[in-house]
Scaffold this motif. Structure first.
Motif, PDB file in Angstrom:
ATOM      1  N   TYR A  95      42.680  41.232  35.844  1.00  0.00           N
ATOM      2  CA  TYR A  95      42.063  41.723  37.083  1.00  0.00           C
ATOM      3  C   TYR A  95      40.542  41.725  37.014  1.00  0.00           C
ATOM      4  O   TYR A  95      39.872  41.369  37.979  1.00  0.00           O
ATOM      5  N   LEU A  96      39.986  42.144  35.883  1.00  0.00           N
ATOM      6  CA  LEU A  96      38.526  42.202  35.766  1.00  0.00           C
ATOM      7  C   LEU A  96      37.917  40.807  35.862  1.00  0.00           C
ATOM      8  O   LEU A  96      36.899  40.609  36.529  1.00  0.00           O
ATOM      9  N   LEU A  97      38.553  39.850  35.204  1.00  0.00           N
ATOM     10  CA  LEU A  97      38.097  38.460  35.283  1.00  0.00           C
ATOM     11  C   LEU A  97      38.177  37.971  36.727  1.00  0.00           C
ATOM     12  O   LEU A  97      37.240  37.347  37.238  1.00  0.00           O
ATOM     13  N   PHE A  98      39.283  38.266  37.378  1.00  0.00           N
ATOM     14  CA  PHE A  98      39.494  37.829  38.755  1.00  0.00           C
ATOM     15  C   PHE A  98      38.453  38.429  39.699  1.00  0.00           C
ATOM     16  O   PHE A  98      37.828  37.706  40.495  1.00  0.00           O
ATOM     17  N   ILE A  99      38.222  39.729  39.603  1.00  0.00           N
ATOM     18  CA  ILE A  99      37.257  40.400  40.484  1.00  0.00           C
ATOM     19  C   ILE A  99      35.855  39.859  40.254  1.00  0.00           C
ATOM     20  O   ILE A  99      35.114  39.584  41.198  1.00  0.00           O
ATOM     21  N   SER A 100      35.482  39.704  38.988  1.00  0.00           N
ATOM     22  CA  SER A 100      34.143  39.216  38.665  1.00  0.00           C
ATOM     23  C   SER A 100      33.915  37.813  39.203  1.00  0.00           C
ATOM     24  O   SER A 100      32.888  37.531  39.829  1.00  0.00           O
ATOM     25  N   LEU A 101      34.866  36.917  38.953  1.00  0.00           N
ATOM     26  CA  LEU A 101      34.714  35.532  39.404  1.00  0.00           C
ATOM     27  C   LEU A 101      34.687  35.443  40.929  1.00  0.00           C
ATOM     28  O   LEU A 101      33.944  34.636  41.494  1.00  0.00           O
ATOM     29  N   CYS A 102      35.499  36.261  41.587  1.00  0.00           N
ATOM     30  CA  CYS A 102      35.519  36.239  43.052  1.00  0.00           C
ATOM     31  C   CYS A 102      34.195  36.734  43.628  1.00  0.00           C
ATOM     32  O   CYS A 102      33.671  36.139  44.584  1.00  0.00           O
ATOM     33  N   LEU A 103      33.645  37.790  43.071  1.00  0.00           N
ATOM     34  CA  LEU A 103      32.354  38.294  43.548  1.00  0.00           C
ATOM     35  C   LEU A 103      31.249  37.273  43.300  1.00  0.00           C
ATOM     36  O   LEU A 103      30.383  37.048  44.157  1.00  0.00           O
ATOM     37  N   HIS A 104      31.275  36.668  42.124  1.00  0.00           N
ATOM     38  CA  HIS A 104      30.286  35.638  41.807  1.00  0.00           C
ATOM     39  C   HIS A 104      30.393  34.464  42.777  1.00  0.00           C
ATOM     40  O   HIS A 104      29.382  33.978  43.305  1.00  0.00           O
ATOM     41  N   SER A 105      31.604  34.008  43.028  1.00  0.00           N
ATOM     42  CA  SER A 105      31.818  32.875  43.933  1.00  0.00           C
ATOM     43  C   SER A 105      31.419  33.221  45.359  1.00  0.00           C
ATOM     44  O   SER A 105      30.877  32.374  46.086  1.00  0.00           O
ATOM     45  N   LEU A 106      31.689  34.448  45.775  1.00  0.00           N
ATOM     46  CA  LEU A 106      31.314  34.890  47.119  1.00  0.00           C
ATOM     47  C   LEU A 106      29.806  34.858  47.289  1.00  0.00           C
ATOM     48  O   LEU A 106      29.286  34.370  48.314  1.00  0.00           O
ATOM     49  N   LEU A 107      29.084  35.339  46.284  1.00  0.00           N
ATOM     50  CA  LEU A 107      27.619  35.355  46.354  1.00  0.00           C
ATOM     51  C   LEU A 107      27.039  33.946  46.356  1.00  0.00           C
ATOM     52  O   LEU A 107      26.154  33.630  47.163  1.00  0.00           O
ATOM     53  N   GLU A 108      27.528  33.097  45.470  1.00  0.00           N
ATOM     54  CA  GLU A 108      26.962  31.750  45.389  1.00  0.00           C
ATOM     55  C   GLU A 108      27.310  30.915  46.618  1.00  0.00           C
ATOM     56  O   GLU A 108      26.640  29.931  46.921  1.00  0.00           O
ATOM     57  N   GLY A 109      28.355  31.320  47.338  1.00  0.00           N
ATOM     58  CA  GLY A 109      28.712  30.606  48.551  1.00  0.00           C
ATOM     59  C   GLY A 109      27.886  31.007  49.758  1.00  0.00           C
ATOM     60  O   GLY A 109      27.836  30.266  50.751  1.00  0.00           O
ATOM     61  N   TYR A 110      27.221  32.156  49.686  1.00  0.00           N
ATOM     62  CA  TYR A 110      26.515  32.680  50.859  1.00  0.00           C
ATOM     63  C   TYR A 110      25.439  31.730  51.393  1.00  0.00           C
ATOM     64  O   TYR A 110      25.353  31.518  52.613  1.00  0.00           O
ATOM     65  N   PRO A 111      24.595  31.112  50.560  1.00  0.00           N
ATOM     66  CA  PRO A 111      23.517  30.279  51.117  1.00  0.00           C
ATOM     67  C   PRO A 111      23.882  28.818  51.356  1.00  0.00           C
ATOM     68  O   PRO A 111      23.069  28.075  51.920  1.00  0.00           O
ATOM     69  N   ILE A 112      25.074  28.376  50.962  1.00  0.00           N
ATOM     70  CA  ILE A 112      25.324  26.927  50.963  1.00  0.00           C
ATOM     71  C   ILE A 112      25.499  26.347  52.360  1.00  0.00           C
ATOM     72  O   ILE A 112      25.389  25.138  52.542  1.00  0.00           O
TER      73      ILE A 112
END
Length: 221
Positions: A95-112
């Motif tokens: 779960y921790l890996l999943f939450i971290s990766l999802c938050l990271h991906s959400l942030l990096e997707g914001y400006p694209i």
């Protein structure tokens, strides 16, 4: 494109891990190239564009992004920059890996949505990361349903970030500050990739050339 390409990158990474059985050296070279490319796009285009807006607190927001990524990395054990330090033969859903990766991906997707070159950098970065994550999941004792759920949700988070940027109008006022945070996240991830590519401070010609290639391509596009 900002929806299809990130999904395609994760899909390609999963297929490589499932069918081809990733070559560690090739993945490290691709990771080095992606880190150099992502860092170069951030420095050449995204960062100057951010400072041209002359908004207050840009610097502190960049540093906040770096701190956020440090916290996410603590949860993910380094998966964002290609180093997944978790026991492979496990039954519990990470779960921790999943939450971290999802938050990271959400942030990096914001400006694209508004930055095509940043889109390319994120997409290239996601392929080796997806290979590493998929390899870990496939070697674990998780069920196929849980693995599929992880990969699918991980894949859609970056397009979701772009969708939020495009459609959630209440965030438009804060967009430059969110972008500054994303710059901090990307700076941390990309520089960590480059630092770790020279393990034990040993010079590696292939990785060095991969890094130079990433910088040159980023400069000319």
């Amino acid at each position: 494109m900002h929806i299809v390409l990130p999904l395609l990158a994760v899909g390609i990474g999963f297929l490589i891990a499932y069918f081809i059985k990733s070559n560690a050296i090739a993945i490290k070279l691709l990771l080095s190239f992606s880190g150099a490319f992502l860092l170069s796009i951030t420095v050449f285009e995204f960062l100057p564009h951010l400072y041209q807006q002359h908004l207050p607190y840009t610097g502190p927001m960049i540093m906040l992004g770096i701190v956020i990524q440090l916290l996410l990395e603590y949860l993910s054990k380094g998966a964002e920059h290609g180093h997944l330090h978790l026991p492979e033969n496990q039954y519990q859903f990470p779960y921790l890996l999943f939450i971290s990766l999802c938050l990271h991906s959400l942030l990096e997707g914001y400006p694209i949505h508004h930055h095509d070159h940043m889109l390319y950098g994120v997409v290239i970065h996601k392929v080796p990361v997806a290979v590493i994550i998929s390899s870990f999941l496939l070697n674990s004792n998780l069920s196929k349903i849980k693995i599929a759920l992880f990969i699918i949700l991980f894949g859609i988070m970056t397009p979701l970030g772009a969708f939020i940027n495009e459609h959630v109008t209440s965030l438009k006022t804060y967009e430059p500050y969110i972008n500054a945070m994303v710059v901090g996240v990307l700076l941390h991830v990309s520089t960590t990739i480059l630092f770790e590519s020279s393990k034990n401070h040993q010079f590696n010609t292939k990785r060095f050339l991969a890094i130079i290639l990433g910088i040159v391509i980023a400069f000319f596009i």
